[in-house]
Design a protein around this motif. Structure first.
Motif, PDB file in Angstrom:
ATOM      1  N   THR A 219       1.157  -1.252   0.146  1.00  0.00           N
ATOM      2  CA  THR A 219       0.030   0.007   0.001  1.00  0.00           C
ATOM      3  C   THR A 219       0.872   1.478   0.087  1.00  0.00           C
ATOM      4  O   THR A 219       1.893   1.326   0.694  1.00  0.00           O
ATOM      5  CB  THR A 219      -0.927  -0.033   1.252  1.00  0.00           C
ATOM      6  N   THR A 220       0.644   2.159  -0.712  1.00  0.00           N
ATOM      7  CA  THR A 220       1.171   3.587  -0.687  1.00  0.00           C
ATOM      8  C   THR A 220       0.291   4.531  -0.168  1.00  0.00           C
ATOM      9  O   THR A 220      -0.995   4.440  -0.428  1.00  0.00           O
ATOM     10  CB  THR A 220       1.787   3.967  -2.125  1.00  0.00           C
ATOM     11  N   PHE A 221       0.916   5.754   0.411  1.00  0.00           N
ATOM     12  CA  PHE A 221       0.287   6.834   1.243  1.00  0.00           C
ATOM     13  C   PHE A 221       0.463   7.913   0.558  1.00  0.00           C
ATOM     14  O   PHE A 221       1.771   8.203  -0.105  1.00  0.00           O
ATOM     15  CB  PHE A 221       0.582   6.704   2.429  1.00  0.00           C
ATOM     16  N   PRO A 222      -0.473   9.149   0.870  1.00  0.00           N
ATOM     17  CA  PRO A 222      -0.054  10.350   0.270  1.00  0.00           C
ATOM     18  C   PRO A 222       1.086  11.194   0.719  1.00  0.00           C
ATOM     19  O   PRO A 222       1.690  11.807  -0.189  1.00  0.00           O
ATOM     20  CB  PRO A 222      -1.166  11.076   0.546  1.00  0.00           C
ATOM     21  N   ASP A 223       1.623  10.541   1.926  1.00  0.00           N
ATOM     22  CA  ASP A 223       3.067  11.245   2.177  1.00  0.00           C
ATOM     23  C   ASP A 223       4.215  10.420   1.918  1.00  0.00           C
ATOM     24  O   ASP A 223       5.328  10.908   2.222  1.00  0.00           O
ATOM     25  CB  ASP A 223       2.925  11.168   3.890  1.00  0.00           C
ATOM     26  N   GLY A 224       3.879   9.538   0.761  1.00  0.00           N
ATOM     27  CA  GLY A 224       5.035   8.794   0.376  1.00  0.00           C
ATOM     28  C   GLY A 224       5.510   7.601   0.994  1.00  0.00           C
ATOM     29  O   GLY A 224       6.260   6.831   0.628  1.00  0.00           O
ATOM     30  N   LYS A 225       4.806   7.287   2.053  1.00  0.00           N
ATOM     31  CA  LYS A 225       5.230   5.999   3.075  1.00  0.00           C
ATOM     32  C   LYS A 225       4.672   4.855   2.172  1.00  0.00           C
ATOM     33  O   LYS A 225       3.697   4.915   1.483  1.00  0.00           O
ATOM     34  CB  LYS A 225       4.484   6.006   4.363  1.00  0.00           C
ATOM     35  N   VAL A 226       5.128   3.769   2.389  1.00  0.00           N
ATOM     36  CA  VAL A 226       4.753   2.657   1.777  1.00  0.00           C
ATOM     37  C   VAL A 226       4.713   1.486   2.806  1.00  0.00           C
ATOM     38  O   VAL A 226       5.704   1.199   3.743  1.00  0.00           O
ATOM     39  CB  VAL A 226       5.537   1.979   0.654  1.00  0.00           C
TER      40      VAL A 226
ATOM     41  N   MET B  68      -3.029  13.494  -6.913  1.00  0.00           N
ATOM     42  CA  MET B  68      -1.801  12.705  -6.321  1.00  0.00           C
ATOM     43  C   MET B  68      -0.562  13.678  -5.828  1.00  0.00           C
ATOM     44  O   MET B  68      -0.212  14.775  -6.723  1.00  0.00           O
ATOM     45  CB  MET B  68      -1.017  11.868  -7.540  1.00  0.00           C
ATOM     46  N   THR B  69      -0.232  13.528  -4.765  1.00  0.00           N
ATOM     47  CA  THR B  69       0.860  14.188  -4.043  1.00  0.00           C
ATOM     48  C   THR B  69       2.326  13.842  -4.768  1.00  0.00           C
ATOM     49  O   THR B  69       2.385  12.673  -5.389  1.00  0.00           O
ATOM     50  CB  THR B  69       1.178  14.122  -2.510  1.00  0.00           C
ATOM     51  N   LYS B  70       3.098  14.812  -4.713  1.00  0.00           N
ATOM     52  CA  LYS B  70       4.368  14.660  -5.348  1.00  0.00           C
ATOM     53  C   LYS B  70       5.167  13.349  -4.483  1.00  0.00           C
ATOM     54  O   LYS B  70       5.732  12.578  -5.395  1.00  0.00           O
ATOM     55  CB  LYS B  70       5.227  15.851  -5.266  1.00  0.00           C
ATOM     56  N   GLU B  71       4.860  13.208  -3.490  1.00  0.00           N
ATOM     57  CA  GLU B  71       5.710  12.205  -2.683  1.00  0.00           C
ATOM     58  C   GLU B  71       5.126  10.754  -2.959  1.00  0.00           C
ATOM     59  O   GLU B  71       5.875   9.891  -3.186  1.00  0.00           O
ATOM     60  CB  GLU B  71       5.527  12.651  -1.200  1.00  0.00           C
ATOM     61  N   GLN B  72       3.823  10.918  -3.137  1.00  0.00           N
ATOM     62  CA  GLN B  72       3.128   9.418  -3.400  1.00  0.00           C
ATOM     63  C   GLN B  72       3.494   9.080  -4.927  1.00  0.00           C
ATOM     64  O   GLN B  72       4.029   8.027  -5.294  1.00  0.00           O
ATOM     65  CB  GLN B  72       1.566   9.418  -3.195  1.00  0.00           C
ATOM     66  N   ARG B  73       3.444   9.977  -5.825  1.00  0.00           N
ATOM     67  CA  ARG B  73       3.997   9.885  -7.179  1.00  0.00           C
ATOM     68  C   ARG B  73       5.286   9.229  -7.278  1.00  0.00           C
ATOM     69  O   ARG B  73       5.484   8.321  -7.887  1.00  0.00           O
ATOM     70  CB  ARG B  73       3.623  11.132  -7.826  1.00  0.00           C
ATOM     71  N   GLU B  74       6.306   9.933  -6.557  1.00  0.00           N
ATOM     72  CA  GLU B  74       7.672   9.533  -6.586  1.00  0.00           C
ATOM     73  C   GLU B  74       7.784   7.923  -6.094  1.00  0.00           C
ATOM     74  O   GLU B  74       8.432   6.966  -6.401  1.00  0.00           O
ATOM     75  CB  GLU B  74       8.744  10.449  -5.812  1.00  0.00           C
ATOM     76  N   THR B  75       6.939   7.732  -4.956  1.00  0.00           N
ATOM     77  CA  THR B  75       6.967   6.392  -4.485  1.00  0.00           C
ATOM     78  C   THR B  75       6.376   5.269  -5.458  1.00  0.00           C
ATOM     79  O   THR B  75       6.888   4.258  -5.325  1.00  0.00           O
ATOM     80  CB  THR B  75       6.079   6.287  -3.144  1.00  0.00           C
ATOM     81  N   ILE B  76       5.517   5.770  -6.021  1.00  0.00           N
ATOM     82  CA  ILE B  76       4.811   4.639  -6.711  1.00  0.00           C
ATOM     83  C   ILE B  76       5.633   4.177  -7.971  1.00  0.00           C
ATOM     84  O   ILE B  76       5.822   3.086  -8.283  1.00  0.00           O
ATOM     85  CB  ILE B  76       3.363   5.298  -7.258  1.00  0.00           C
ATOM     86  N   ILE B  77       6.413   5.408  -8.548  1.00  0.00           N
ATOM     87  CA  ILE B  77       7.404   4.997  -9.622  1.00  0.00           C
ATOM     88  C   ILE B  77       8.607   4.307  -9.104  1.00  0.00           C
ATOM     89  O   ILE B  77       8.955   3.193  -9.684  1.00  0.00           O
ATOM     90  CB  ILE B  77       7.770   6.431 -10.307  1.00  0.00           C
ATOM     91  N   TYR B  78       8.796   4.583  -7.994  1.00  0.00           N
ATOM     92  CA  TYR B  78      10.088   3.851  -7.302  1.00  0.00           C
ATOM     93  C   TYR B  78       9.871   2.580  -6.988  1.00  0.00           C
ATOM     94  O   TYR B  78      10.711   1.734  -7.211  1.00  0.00           O
ATOM     95  CB  TYR B  78      10.569   4.785  -6.082  1.00  0.00           C
ATOM     96  N   ILE B  79       8.772   2.147  -6.356  1.00  0.00           N
ATOM     97  CA  ILE B  79       8.581   0.935  -5.864  1.00  0.00           C
ATOM     98  C   ILE B  79       8.233  -0.198  -7.140  1.00  0.00           C
ATOM     99  O   ILE B  79       8.688  -1.346  -6.967  1.00  0.00           O
ATOM    100  CB  ILE B  79       7.512   0.648  -4.778  1.00  0.00           C
ATOM    101  N   ASN B  80       7.643   0.387  -8.212  1.00  0.00           N
ATOM    102  CA  ASN B  80       7.375  -0.526  -9.301  1.00  0.00           C
ATOM    103  C   ASN B  80       8.688  -0.559  -9.984  1.00  0.00           C
ATOM    104  O   ASN B  80       8.681  -1.786 -10.324  1.00  0.00           O
ATOM    105  CB  ASN B  80       6.146   0.343 -10.317  1.00  0.00           C
TER     106      ASN B  80
END
Length: 232
Positions: free
Chosen positions: A99-106, A144-156
């Protein structure tokens, strides 16, 4: 006495100037492990997965959405989803692995060695990992927040590297591309099919295969190259 005082002062000063270890942000409640995306990288590299992974699923929660996230209720949201999936949907556990969150946590909940559950069906689940992105990413809803966007790209990108996948419609899939009743993949043939909008009509520019090819997969490919080149 003077020598003793000098020694004490020296010890104090040496302690003051010791390098400070970074605070480890990983938190665990029950089966749920909450991490930064960088910690997820370390966790994934040290995790052995003993089943075949060929498909990374993208979902949005729709509900809960951004208005339900207060910056500190990650575990409450995870437990809410777990209870809903078990008690209402009748599944054995929380449906998603990640699960990813708006603050970029996973968060990792369902172990990667256990196939996900959910309405996307067994064809996608049997060789899949399911990622739920907290938010309603249909057009006109959550931005979508910038932090969540970066997390989604990164973990994929990390998952593709881990399992030797090349970003494409055959390796990274949207729930929208799967029939709700037959559980077959229908891709963009949605006019006469029963499908969800998930992961959202505004998810990285849209939920069509063309949107994924144009707006999502290239970002993941670039991030994979960056990770391989820099180790970060």
């Amino acid at each position: 006495m003077r020598k003793k005082l000098v020694l004490i002062v020296g010890v104090i000063l040496s302690l003051l100037f010791l390098p400070i270890a970074p605070v480890h942000a990983t938190e665990i409640q029950g089966q749920h492990i909450l991490m930064t995306r960088e910690e997820f990288k370390d966790w994934l590299s040290n995790t052995q997965v003993n089943r075949e992974i060929r498909l990374i699923q993208q979902h949005h929660t729709w509900l809960p959405s951004y208005k339900h996230f207060n910056g500190s209720n990650h575990f409450r949201m995870l437990m809410g989803m777990e209870n809903h999936h078990k008690k209402t949907m009748g599944w054995s556990n929380i449906a998603q692995n990640i699960t990813t969150f708006p603050d970029g946590k996973v968060a990792v909940s369902r172990p990667l060695n256990v196939i996900p559950e959910g309405t996307i069906g067994p064809n996608a689940n049997s060789v899949g990992i399911a990622i739920e992105h907290v938010g309603n990413f249909d057009i006109g809803q959550d931005v979508m927040t910038k932090e969540q966007r970066e997390t989604i790209i990164y973990i994929n990108a990390l998952l593709c590297i881990k399992f030797g996948l090349v970003p494409s419609i055959d390796s990274i899939t949207y729930h929208h591309w799967w029939h709700l009743k037959t559980k077959e993949r229908v891709l963009d043939a949605t006019a006469s099919y029963n499908v969800k909008s998930c992961p959202g009509t505004g998810f990285f520019g849209g939920n069509s295969t063309n949107s994924a090819k144009t707006n999502f997969y290239p970002l993941i490919t670039d991030k994979m190259e960056e990770i391989v080149e820099t180790g970060q």
